[in-house]
Design a protein around this motif. Structure first.
Motif, PDB file in Angstrom:
ATOM      1  N   GLU A 179      17.667  12.680  25.464  1.00  0.00           N
ATOM      2  CA  GLU A 179      18.643  12.317  26.494  1.00  0.00           C
ATOM      3  C   GLU A 179      19.340  10.999  26.153  1.00  0.00           C
ATOM      4  OE1 GLU A 179      15.885  14.204  30.005  1.00  0.00           O
ATOM      5  OE2 GLU A 179      17.183  12.497  30.512  1.00  0.00           O
ATOM      6  N   GLY A 180      18.569  10.045  25.653  1.00  0.00           N
ATOM      7  CA  GLY A 180      19.169   8.769  25.255  1.00  0.00           C
ATOM      8  C   GLY A 180      20.185   8.967  24.145  1.00  0.00           C
ATOM      9  N   LEU A 181      19.795   9.788  23.184  1.00  0.00           N
ATOM     10  CA  LEU A 181      20.694  10.075  22.065  1.00  0.00           C
ATOM     11  C   LEU A 181      21.998  10.708  22.553  1.00  0.00           C
ATOM     12  CD1 LEU A 181      21.236  10.247  19.056  1.00  0.00           C
ATOM     13  CD2 LEU A 181      19.917  12.357  18.966  1.00  0.00           C
ATOM     14  N   ALA A 182      21.872  11.660  23.454  1.00  0.00           N
ATOM     15  CA  ALA A 182      23.073  12.341  23.961  1.00  0.00           C
ATOM     16  C   ALA A 182      23.998  11.363  24.674  1.00  0.00           C
ATOM     17  CB  ALA A 182      22.673  13.483  24.890  1.00  0.00           C
ATOM     18  N   GLY A 186      27.588  10.253  23.308  1.00  0.00           N
ATOM     19  CA  GLY A 186      28.700  10.351  24.243  1.00  0.00           C
ATOM     20  C   GLY A 186      29.472   9.039  24.305  1.00  0.00           C
ATOM     21  N   TYR A 187      28.758   7.965  24.397  1.00  0.00           N
ATOM     22  CA  TYR A 187      29.343   6.619  24.471  1.00  0.00           C
ATOM     23  C   TYR A 187      30.237   6.361  23.250  1.00  0.00           C
ATOM     24  CZ  TYR A 187      29.002   1.481  25.301  1.00  0.00           C
ATOM     25  OH  TYR A 187      29.243   0.163  25.556  1.00  0.00           O
TER      26      TYR A 187
ATOM     27  N   SER B 172      31.735   7.310  30.852  1.00  0.00           N
ATOM     28  CA  SER B 172      30.300   7.076  30.801  1.00  0.00           C
ATOM     29  C   SER B 172      30.002   5.720  31.381  1.00  0.00           C
ATOM     30  CB  SER B 172      29.810   7.151  29.353  1.00  0.00           C
ATOM     31  OG  SER B 172      29.743   5.876  28.786  1.00  0.00           O
ATOM     32  N   SER B 173      28.892   5.636  32.027  1.00  0.00           N
ATOM     33  CA  SER B 173      28.472   4.335  32.529  1.00  0.00           C
ATOM     34  C   SER B 173      27.938   3.525  31.355  1.00  0.00           C
ATOM     35  CB  SER B 173      27.371   4.529  33.570  1.00  0.00           C
ATOM     36  OG  SER B 173      26.505   3.414  33.577  1.00  0.00           O
ATOM     37  N   ALA B 174      28.495   2.347  31.175  1.00  0.00           N
ATOM     38  CA  ALA B 174      28.044   1.522  30.050  1.00  0.00           C
ATOM     39  C   ALA B 174      26.570   1.180  30.178  1.00  0.00           C
ATOM     40  CB  ALA B 174      28.882   0.251  29.960  1.00  0.00           C
ATOM     41  N   VAL B 175      26.139   0.944  31.373  1.00  0.00           N
ATOM     42  CA  VAL B 175      24.736   0.599  31.568  1.00  0.00           C
ATOM     43  C   VAL B 175      23.830   1.746  31.115  1.00  0.00           C
ATOM     44  CG1 VAL B 175      22.962   0.130  33.302  1.00  0.00           C
ATOM     45  CG2 VAL B 175      25.134  -1.114  33.362  1.00  0.00           C
ATOM     46  N   GLU B 176      24.189   2.933  31.494  1.00  0.00           N
ATOM     47  CA  GLU B 176      23.416   4.091  31.050  1.00  0.00           C
ATOM     48  C   GLU B 176      23.482   4.252  29.533  1.00  0.00           C
ATOM     49  OE1 GLU B 176      23.717   7.911  32.957  1.00  0.00           O
ATOM     50  OE2 GLU B 176      24.239   6.914  34.851  1.00  0.00           O
ATOM     51  N   ALA B 177      24.663   3.972  28.977  1.00  0.00           N
ATOM     52  CA  ALA B 177      24.814   4.098  27.529  1.00  0.00           C
ATOM     53  C   ALA B 177      23.914   3.100  26.808  1.00  0.00           C
ATOM     54  CB  ALA B 177      26.265   3.891  27.119  1.00  0.00           C
ATOM     55  N   VAL B 178      23.868   1.886  27.319  1.00  0.00           N
ATOM     56  CA  VAL B 178      23.012   0.874  26.712  1.00  0.00           C
ATOM     57  C   VAL B 178      21.542   1.303  26.775  1.00  0.00           C
ATOM     58  CG1 VAL B 178      22.072  -1.448  27.085  1.00  0.00           C
ATOM     59  CG2 VAL B 178      24.536  -1.106  26.951  1.00  0.00           C
ATOM     60  N   GLU B 179      21.170   1.898  27.888  1.00  0.00           N
ATOM     61  CA  GLU B 179      19.795   2.393  27.991  1.00  0.00           C
ATOM     62  C   GLU B 179      19.550   3.562  27.040  1.00  0.00           C
ATOM     63  OE1 GLU B 179      19.641   1.406  32.733  1.00  0.00           O
ATOM     64  OE2 GLU B 179      18.439   3.078  32.004  1.00  0.00           O
TER      65      GLU B 179
END
Lengths: 206, 206, 206, 206, 206, 206
Positions: A179-182, A186-187, B172-179
């Protein structure tokens, strides 16, 4: 309607690498075939692993699942492996082939990647997916937006849940990593969630 | 006790790239300094952005925060930028420098990366962090386990929350992307969550 | 106290590549093990080569020296080689593994490098050393300051003196080349003499 | 219907690099815009070069041709160039951007490539074309079959015929080279004639 | 007078890759030897392929043609292949060796390239040629002006005409592709027509 | 008789990078010209540095030494620098150009390398030398045997002795490093001592 063939060395390789894209192909009405070269007997019971593999294939709704009959941890890059893949390529005549990147520390993965590209030399589109043991120098060029199929991918990968953590001890949950990778891919692509691929061959149909 | 200097082009670059490592340095009793070359006025109110930047620095507990006084979107690679960084390098005499990778589509980031490496040519350790606009050919060699400081990093990056999504729309939420990124980098390194760096210079003290 | 395992294809590979770092590990009280996959019978008398190998190990003060029992010039990348390395990895449980870079014109070296990385997939630190037949595209990221152990390295490599020049005729003295290389790598890193490594995996303990 | 923007540093850059793809876009009913940053006054009469550029645009049937007003041989990578490109990006809102690869010995080309990617950071597809001074390390990932538009491309590039050979003396006819290149890129991709691109960003719409 | 050895996996590999350079060597009075590891029986009648191979060798005027006796599609990188090449290297003592690049999707080609470089480890000049299945990341460094021998190359490659198109269906005429490639490589180097090589080893005799 | 032009950013760059090759050119009766873009005033007295530069040129026996008149640490990649180099290129019409690699942490070096390649776009041979601040990803393709001129090189580089250590503190003697480098590059190429170059452009005259 296109024909898609995804090749993997072990049960779960394909799901981790490109289940989101494959589910999209099914949503679009494409034919999707899976070829798994071994049954992954080196890290689990062969019957359970085959059963998990069939279950994941059903979740993705693929049209057929083939096994290559090779021995786990002993997939070589050469005539034998190429022949097995070519036989399926000849049978289903795919427009697009998904195969593992050769930039991988697992010998089965890199040999599958090499042999798949040899076997697919007449195919117009080859996309190489990343996985659990992919090397850091994997540099994806093509991204697929899997926002619509991310839930299906999570479901398909969870089928193998007990297997995924074998190699990396208890450090991280593979499901969370996927999930993190996806989200990260995406980012990179300006999308919510994505799968990323190196290009083996890609004809852009303007 | 080591001295650490982190260099960024804009408020939030450092936090996204290496806040977890910096927080670890503070846990270990190291001195940590930040140098932010611009105040990011091109994508927000300059006073708010400075305030956010100071707030994040406080969360990380850094020893001092310097601004370079350059104009946002006009950071050049050359004598002027190098001089600004060198002045701080001379003042704090860092053992380790964190700077942005040059593999970035944002001109300020890649110029900061180039100039930081020129300015840090006598420093024994230079680690290059990734960020929101880093190119896909970023290939990290060194990983830092940020399990203990992941919460601090999330807190520090959330300070800039309103800014982070400017460039990528609402995808995408940047915060989620960072996580997601931290989990993915952790996965690559066999850790729970990690930050990843390209090596500018690295002396391994056996 | 850390545990270190160095893997090489032939007697003298390890000494040329990382004897300075290994001697440092011993100075620091680490455990150091060597695994040499063949006895190098293709370019010398097998008994003499084994004797030289044991002599060099004694000079470095390593804790144990293992031989892999493979045939010189026929080291393959695959299950057999991986199993041999894994057996030792399981036995000594190393924190750090030194192995040859895969960028090498000698098939034994590149296959040892590939297999060592497969076998070491759970190990947190893998450093890949350079050697006599390393390709020009070897790009080191991590340097070790071997100023304190350079004399020991020279002593350990001189044990194999008669072997080293086999491949390159009388053009250059290998011992001089190793000294030149150490000075050049030192120069790159701002040190007197150094050994340089590509990163297989590297967790930086901040 | 998609919107396409092609960016070049001088008259003829776009035609050499991607006229075949642009003509295909027009066949498919897409909108196509050209932005040429300079009028190429350093290697010819400015009025003739502008006239040739408009003539080629007419042959390709593009929807509009913009000039950036920069000085030939003095295109910099930075705010000024980025702003010029961004203004057009904002005006036409392209789905796909074609820009020169940064791997080029001509400073105008590489700076145009860098700045175009900065300006296009919100665009989902950026393809980087090759040209007369492209470096040998250009590695295309995406190919476009230009069999249907090869004649149009040849016609559009011949408009600039007198210019093309300026830089390489009388050694080779640029027109023949363009044809040779198209056949070679076709050969690589299993097509008759093709244009090849590095990926700046590519979202594959499964 | 120099001695030149060209190594290929199948009949026609050498001709496609470096016939122009070999013909130049003959013009200059050099000795030229060919070593073809298999007779290409996997894609044609073995007797016809050998006959074509001898015919092409006669057109180039080479001094001798050796066959390696390996099985088509089963050329491995390892001791057996290396020994076959080394035997010829020892016999003719070449100053320059031409071998296929390892960046190739055909397993025979990449294994021939690896083994040739192992076998040629004492040779001062190794140039790696490109061919029909060479990967897109082939980056040539050295060019040879084949203007004087282009006609001979075309004649030598046409001998194999019926074979060349096997792999890529009817999409492109191999002969035309070879001509296109020569023009493109010439264009890159500022020449009329050229062959391009990656450097295995190159001592420039100032 | 060939004409050779070596371009450097500061006094001593050329000597460190390619003095051995230049001395060989003189032994062979070639014309050799030097173009030094700045007088290195940022790290020493301008008169002393010019004097050292002329002394080294005399040791190498070059035919003329030109200064570019640019300001030390402010060499840009662009029209101004290119024009200065082009003027000399037009004046001496070189067959071979030696210039610094662009893979360098010093901005003057990388900008000199870029501009020299732009200015030399019509020249058939461009070799890019390495130096004190060259990055680790410098991958040489071409080697020159400097056994006959190593003493001259050492003599020419010692002229600048006081300058060379400025940047790297007292860690290593630059003169020793240059000797170590020459031995290492020799070792890589099977020679006693060598200089190594990346290829900017190289036409091999078979």
């Amino acid at each position: 309607m296109r024909v898609v063939l995804a090749v993997g060395a072990h049960p779960d390789d394909i799901e981790l690498g490109c289940a989101g894209a494959l589910a999209l192909h099914k949503l679009n009405g494409d034919k999707v075939y899976l070829l798994v070269l071994t049954k992954g007997e080196a890290s689990g019971n062969i019957d359970i692993r085959e059963k998990e593999c069939r279950e994941a294939a059903a979740i993705l709704g693929v049209d057929d699942l083939f096994f290559g009959g090779l021995e786990d941890t002993r997939v070589h890059d050469g005539r034998e492996t190429i022949d097995i893949i070519e036989k399926i390529v000849d049978a289903v005549d795919p427009d697009i082939i998904y195969a593992p990147t050769c930039k991988d520390t697992h010998q089965d993965h890199r040999n599958t990647g090499h042999s798949a590209q040899s076997a697919a030399r007449r195919c117009k589109m080859i996309l190489l997916y990343e996985g659990a043991s992919t090397q850091r120098n994997f540099v994806p060029q093509v991204f697929v937006d899997i926002t619509r199929t991310f839930d299906v991918k999570k479901k398909a990968t969870r089928v193998f849940g007990s297997q995924l953590n074998n190699d990396r001890g208890g450090y991280s949950s593979a499901v969370e990593a996927v999930e993190g990778l996806a989200k990260y891919r995406g980012y990179q692509a300006g999308l919510e969630v994505a799968e990323a691929f190196e290009v083996g061959r890609f004809i852009f149909e303007v």
